[in-house]
Scaffold this motif. Structure first.
Motif, short mmCIF file in Angstrom:
data_model
loop_
_atom_site.label_atom_id
_atom_site.label_comp_id
_atom_site.label_asym_id
_atom_site.label_seq_id
_atom_site.Cartn_x
_atom_site.Cartn_y
_atom_site.Cartn_z
N THR A 55 -4.63 -28.97 43.62
CA THR A 55 -3.33 -29.06 44.28
C THR A 55 -2.22 -29.55 43.36
OG1 THR A 55 -3.60 -31.36 44.99
CG2 THR A 55 -4.52 -29.65 46.43
N HIS A 56 -2.57 -30.14 42.23
CA HIS A 56 -1.61 -30.71 41.27
C HIS A 56 -0.88 -31.92 41.86
CE1 HIS A 56 -2.30 -27.41 38.45
NE2 HIS A 56 -2.27 -26.61 39.50
N VAL A 57 -1.50 -32.59 42.80
CA VAL A 57 -0.96 -33.83 43.33
C VAL A 57 -1.16 -34.94 42.30
CG1 VAL A 57 -1.46 -35.66 45.03
CG2 VAL A 57 -1.17 -33.29 45.77
N SER A 58 -0.17 -35.81 42.16
CA SER A 58 -0.26 -36.95 41.25
C SER A 58 -0.83 -38.16 42.00
CB SER A 58 1.13 -37.28 40.71
OG SER A 58 1.09 -38.46 39.93
N TYR A 59 -1.67 -38.94 41.31
CA TYR A 59 -2.38 -40.05 41.96
C TYR A 59 -1.88 -41.42 41.48
CZ TYR A 59 -5.29 -36.68 44.21
OH TYR A 59 -5.71 -35.66 45.01
N THR A 60 -0.57 -41.55 41.36
CA THR A 60 0.01 -42.77 40.82
C THR A 60 0.18 -43.88 41.86
OG1 THR A 60 2.20 -41.80 41.19
CG2 THR A 60 1.23 -41.56 38.99
N ASP A 61 0.11 -43.55 43.15
CA ASP A 61 0.31 -44.59 44.16
C ASP A 61 -0.52 -44.28 45.40
OD1 ASP A 61 1.90 -42.85 45.99
OD2 ASP A 61 3.41 -42.96 44.40
N GLU A 62 -0.47 -45.19 46.36
CA GLU A 62 -1.33 -45.07 47.54
C GLU A 62 -0.87 -43.99 48.52
OE1 GLU A 62 -3.19 -48.36 49.37
OE2 GLU A 62 -2.72 -49.73 47.75
N ARG A 63 0.29 -43.39 48.25
CA ARG A 63 0.74 -42.28 49.10
C ARG A 63 0.07 -40.97 48.74
NH1 ARG A 63 7.07 -42.64 48.12
NH2 ARG A 63 6.23 -42.77 46.00
N ALA A 64 -0.73 -40.96 47.66
CA ALA A 64 -1.32 -39.71 47.18
C ALA A 64 -2.13 -38.98 48.25
CB ALA A 64 -2.18 -39.98 45.94
N PRO A 65 -2.97 -39.66 49.05
CA PRO A 65 -3.67 -38.91 50.10
C PRO A 65 -2.72 -38.24 51.09
CG PRO A 65 -4.74 -41.02 49.72
CD PRO A 65 -3.44 -41.06 48.97
N GLY A 66 -1.58 -38.87 51.34
CA GLY A 66 -0.58 -38.24 52.19
C GLY A 66 0.01 -37.00 51.55
N ARG A 67 0.28 -37.08 50.24
CA ARG A 67 0.78 -35.90 49.52
C ARG A 67 -0.26 -34.78 49.52
NH1 ARG A 67 2.91 -39.94 46.07
NH2 ARG A 67 1.18 -39.73 44.59
N LEU A 68 -1.51 -35.17 49.34
CA LEU A 68 -2.58 -34.18 49.36
C LEU A 68 -2.66 -33.52 50.73
CD1 LEU A 68 -5.05 -32.74 48.20
CD2 LEU A 68 -6.41 -34.81 48.67
N TRP A 69 -2.57 -34.31 51.78
CA TRP A 69 -2.62 -33.78 53.14
C TRP A 69 -1.48 -32.80 53.39
CZ3 TRP A 69 0.55 -34.10 57.52
CH2 TRP A 69 -0.06 -33.76 58.73
N LEU A 70 -0.27 -33.13 52.92
CA LEU A 70 0.87 -32.24 53.09
C LEU A 70 0.67 -30.93 52.32
CD1 LEU A 70 3.81 -34.79 52.83
CD2 LEU A 70 3.10 -33.55 54.88
N ASN A 71 0.10 -31.05 51.13
CA ASN A 71 -0.17 -29.85 50.33
C ASN A 71 -1.17 -28.94 51.05
OD1 ASN A 71 -1.87 -28.30 48.26
ND2 ASN A 71 -0.13 -28.93 47.01
N LEU A 72 -2.24 -29.55 51.57
CA LEU A 72 -3.25 -28.78 52.29
C LEU A 72 -2.66 -28.17 53.56
CD1 LEU A 72 -6.33 -31.16 51.93
CD2 LEU A 72 -5.82 -29.11 50.60
N LEU A 73 -1.82 -28.91 54.24
CA LEU A 73 -1.19 -28.41 55.45
C LEU A 73 -0.33 -27.19 55.15
CD1 LEU A 73 -0.81 -29.04 58.50
CD2 LEU A 73 1.21 -30.36 57.86
N ARG A 74 0.33 -27.21 54.00
CA ARG A 74 1.20 -26.11 53.61
C ARG A 74 0.43 -24.88 53.16
NH1 ARG A 74 3.98 -28.94 50.48
NH2 ARG A 74 3.25 -28.29 48.42
N HIS A 75 -0.69 -25.09 52.46
CA HIS A 75 -1.39 -23.98 51.83
C HIS A 75 -2.68 -23.56 52.53
CE1 HIS A 75 1.27 -23.86 48.38
NE2 HIS A 75 1.14 -25.16 48.24
N HIS A 76 -3.25 -24.45 53.35
CA HIS A 76 -4.58 -24.15 53.89
C HIS A 76 -4.71 -24.81 55.27
CE1 HIS A 76 -8.64 -22.73 53.51
NE2 HIS A 76 -9.18 -23.93 53.59
N ARG A 77 -3.86 -24.41 56.19
CA ARG A 77 -3.71 -25.10 57.47
C ARG A 77 -4.96 -25.07 58.33
NH1 ARG A 77 1.87 -23.87 60.25
NH2 ARG A 77 2.44 -24.65 58.18
N SER A 78 -5.84 -24.09 58.11
CA SER A 78 -6.98 -23.90 59.02
C SER A 78 -7.96 -25.07 59.01
CB SER A 78 -7.72 -22.62 58.65
OG SER A 78 -8.24 -22.69 57.34
N GLY A 79 -7.94 -25.91 58.00
CA GLY A 79 -8.91 -27.01 57.94
C GLY A 79 -8.39 -28.34 58.43
#
Length: 265
Positions: free
Chosen positions: A57-81
Motif C-alpha cells: 500500500t506504500h503506507v508510512s509507519y512513522t506514527d500510531e495513525r498508520a493502521p488508520g491510514r492502512l484501513w483507508l487505503n484498503l477501503l479505497r482500493h479493496h472495499r470487499s474485505g
C-alpha cells in the motif's frame, strides 16, 4: 483528485479512534525486499476470510495513525474485505519503515528473505522492464538489497519473539504448503491458509504485485529453488560480498541459517 496529506492524517486518526480494531496488534506486516516472492505470499494471505489486504500500500509507519491510514487505503482500493478482523500490508522500502513508531512492533511481522544473487538479478530485470530508473543497474539493485536486509535485521531485533516469524523465499517456493502450515500456526486465524489466490485484475492495481506474472498464476507453484550464495553478477566484488554476508547474518539472526547453508550449491 488526490487527497492532501493532512486530510488523510485527520481521517486516519478519526478512523483509528472510532474503530478500536485499527491497532497494530491487529495488523500483519510482510517485511521483505523486492523480488522475494512476497507478492504471491501476500495474495495467499489476502485470500483468507479473516485477513484484509491486497499487496503493497506504500503506507508510512512513522506514527500510531498508520493502521488508520492502512484501513483507508484498503477501503479505497479493496472495499470487499471491510469486515475482516486483520489488516495486511507489505513493506519493501526503507523510506516507509525507517523511523517507525514503537507501536509498529506490536504488529505481527512475517520476514521473507531471498538469497542475493537471484534477488538482485530479478530486481534489475523488473526495473528494466518497467522503466524504474532507481534499480536498473546491478550496483543500484545491490545497494538497495543490502540496505533493505540491514533494515530488516534491525526490525527483527525489535519485534518480540511471539510477534515475528522468518521465512526463506526458496523454502516457500520449494514447499509452499509446508511453509503455509507453519505460517498458519503463527497467525491468529481460525483455520489454515490455503495455497490459492485470485489473480484477475491485480496487475492493474498499483501496489498489487508482480506486473510480469501476476495475471498468470493462481497459487504458489512449487519449484526447485535453491539458495544461491554466489556473488551477484555485475556488482563490485566488495559490495557483492557484503550482500552475501548480510543475507547470511540475517538468516542466522532469524534462525534460518541451517536452511540457507544446507541449500548452498
Amino acid at each position: 483528485m488526490s487527497v492532501p496529506d493532512h486530510i488523510k492524517g485527520i481521517a486516519a486518526a478519526t478512523a483509528a479512534s472510532v474503530l478500536p480494531r485499527l491497532r497494530f496488534e491487529n495488523s500483519i506486516l510482510v517485511l521483505s525486499h523486492m523480488r522475494s516472492v512476497s507478492t504471491a505470499l501476500t495474495h495467499v494471505l489476502a485470500m483468507h476470510p479473516e485477513i484484509w489486504g491486497y499487496g503493497e500500500t506504500h503506507v508510512s509507519y512513522t506514527d500510531e495513525r498508520a493502521p488508520g491510514r492502512l484501513w483507508l487505503n484498503l477501503l479505497r482500493h479493496h472495499r470487499s474485505g471491510i469486515g475482516r478482523k486483520l489488516i495486511l500490508d507489505k513493506v519493501l522500502h526503507n523510506d516507509l519503515d525507517r523511523a517507525v513508531t514503537p507501536a509498529f512492533y506490536r504488529a505481527r511481522a512475517v520476514f521473507l528473505l531471498r538469497s542475493p544473487a537471484p534477488a538482485i538479478r530479478s530486481i534489475q530485470a523488473l526495473s528494466v522492464a518497467q522503466g524504474l530508473a532507481d534499480w536498473q543497474g546491478p550496483e543500484q539493485a545491490a545497494r538497495y538489497y543490502l540496505m533493505r536486509i540491514t533494515r530488516l535485521m534491525h526490525h527483527w531485533n525489535h519485534f518480540p519473539p511471539e510477534r515475528r516469524i522468518g521465512m526463506l523465499s526458496e523454502n516457500l517456493m520449494r514447499d509452499p504448503d509446508g511453509a503455509l502450515v507453519r505460517l498458519s500456526h503463527f497467525l491468529p486465524v481460525s483455520h489454515p491458509l490455503e495455497n490459492r489466490y485470485v489473480a484477475e485484475g491485480r496487475a492493474a492495481r498499483h501496489g498489487a504485485g508482480d506486473p510480469m506474472r501476476s495475471q498468470e498464476l493462481t497459487r504458489i507453484e512449487p519449484t526447485d529453488a535453491d539458495v544461491d550464495l554466489s556473488l551477484p553478477v555485475g556488482v563490485d566484488r566488495k559490495l557483492a560480498a557484503h550482500c552475501v554476508q548480510a543475507y547470511l547474518t540475517a538468516s542466522d539472526l532469524m534462525g534460518l541459517a541451517e536452511h540457507a547453508l544446507n541449500d548452498r550449491g
